[in-house]
Design an enzyme around this catalytic site. Sequence first.
Site, short mmCIF file in Angstrom:
data_model
loop_
_atom_site.label_atom_id
_atom_site.label_comp_id
_atom_site.label_asym_id
_atom_site.label_seq_id
_atom_site.Cartn_x
_atom_site.Cartn_y
_atom_site.Cartn_z
N LEU A 252 1.99 -0.69 -6.81
CA LEU A 252 1.80 -0.70 -6.08
C LEU A 252 2.26 -0.17 -4.95
O LEU A 252 3.50 -0.21 -4.50
CB LEU A 252 2.24 -3.07 -5.19
CG LEU A 252 1.72 -3.07 -4.05
CD1 LEU A 252 0.56 -2.59 -3.27
CD2 LEU A 252 2.18 -4.43 -3.99
N HIS A 253 1.88 0.97 -3.83
CA HIS A 253 1.95 1.81 -2.93
C HIS A 253 0.84 1.56 -1.78
O HIS A 253 0.07 1.84 -1.98
CB HIS A 253 2.66 2.64 -3.46
CG HIS A 253 1.31 3.57 -4.50
ND1 HIS A 253 0.72 2.94 -4.79
CD2 HIS A 253 0.56 4.30 -3.39
CE1 HIS A 253 -0.58 4.24 -5.30
NE2 HIS A 253 -0.67 5.08 -3.95
N TYR A 254 1.95 2.19 -0.68
CA TYR A 254 0.74 2.20 0.73
C TYR A 254 1.62 3.79 0.86
O TYR A 254 2.07 4.46 0.89
CB TYR A 254 1.37 1.19 1.76
CG TYR A 254 0.80 -0.29 1.74
CD1 TYR A 254 -0.23 -0.53 2.59
CD2 TYR A 254 1.89 -1.35 1.21
CE1 TYR A 254 -0.13 -2.02 2.41
CE2 TYR A 254 0.92 -2.52 0.57
CZ TYR A 254 0.13 -2.67 1.15
OH TYR A 254 -0.93 -4.09 0.37
#
Length: 434
Positions: A252-254
């Site tokens: 999970l990353h933005y």
Amino acid sequence: MTRVLTIKRVPTVVSNYQEDNNNEDNNSERALGCTRNCLGKCCLPDMYFSKLPLYTFKIDREHPIEDGNVNVNSSEELPQVFFLHNLLLGQWEDRMRRGLFRYDVTNCETKVIPGKYGFIAQLNEGRHLKKRLTEFWVDQVLQPFDDSKFNFTKVGQEEVLFRFEPSNDNKSHFFPSADIASDLNYPSVIAINVSPIEYGHVLMIPRLVDYLPQRIDHKSFLFAVHMAREAADPLFRVGYNSLGAFATINHLHYQVGRRGLCDKGVVVSELWNYPTRGLVFEGGNTIRNLSDVVASFCIFLQNKNIPFNVLISDCGKGIFLFPQCFAEKQAHGEVSQELLDTQANPAVWEINGHIVLKRRKDFDDASEAYAWRLLAEVSLAEARFQEVKDYAFEAAGLQKANVEENNINEKESLYKPPARPAAPHLPRDCSVHQ
């Protein structure tokens, strides 16, 4: 019979340790330490995170979203520009001076493509080189976390800039170091992308060592909106690529960088006069209201295995959602070879109008017509987009505004208030119909 669609994809190298991840014996690594000074349990000292700089953001969920920038009501709170200009960019420049990036993005040629939409072309001839080939599933938006593949616990400790966590007093603060709160298992961190698209391009990694796959949930999405709001700069963007929509790492990353139907005050509008069909979310009585509505749409899309990209702009006051199908078309051989030869991946920054090209010829020949063709390939067909949109509204518990019986085109009257000019955070001359 079930057919799995796969394509050979060259993932963007986001960490200097990413290419060292082939054929590792992960259990042995955890037992003995990998000697790379990474963020995994094999190397991580117990007190490492408490030594990182900490930025805490305001978490007053009932504070209304206002037209201005982030308000500062106390002399103890940070100046409005501190987070973006002094902390994030200062830390980013420090890593540049230390030679942690694969290239100097500030030396990349950039130009505005002539035309009414103001697309940006960037020439980055080295960004696609020296990549690991990876087998990428384009027909599965939700995939389980696989610790044997590269993930962000394997980045170098020197690539992490600071922690990003909620405050306990509804004020924004910066601490050179701080203990981890007792109610946090593992903190969220901001890390450099060693293959940046633009100056200050970084990654936000929620709950780093919880090993979360690339899938949106309400809590992490609220963090992303808070980050955009804390920046207090309309040019500051937070983006998200799902699996199947050019996310190449299932952790999970933005992405972080610069450049209507109603529910709890949130207005959902349809974007028109733009090559990629999308929805615009604005308003909301509180930042939590806005975040929850968008996150509900995202969760619906990923549960239905529909790839999508998200762009958070205007200090968290405007959020764009783009369902897309480029990888599906590519796997089926439905994308023209001319477009594929340019090696441009239409992910969140490209949809936002910032197109990275890897060959000099493509950069020199870049035109608005090319940009339009590329982004149009991303878009769902009109009928499919409307179907997805209707199901998403239903899943989120929203209902369309009543359509008045008049001579106005039906599509123009689905949303209230009436259509207005495009917001400044999108290319010029696109419009939002509410």
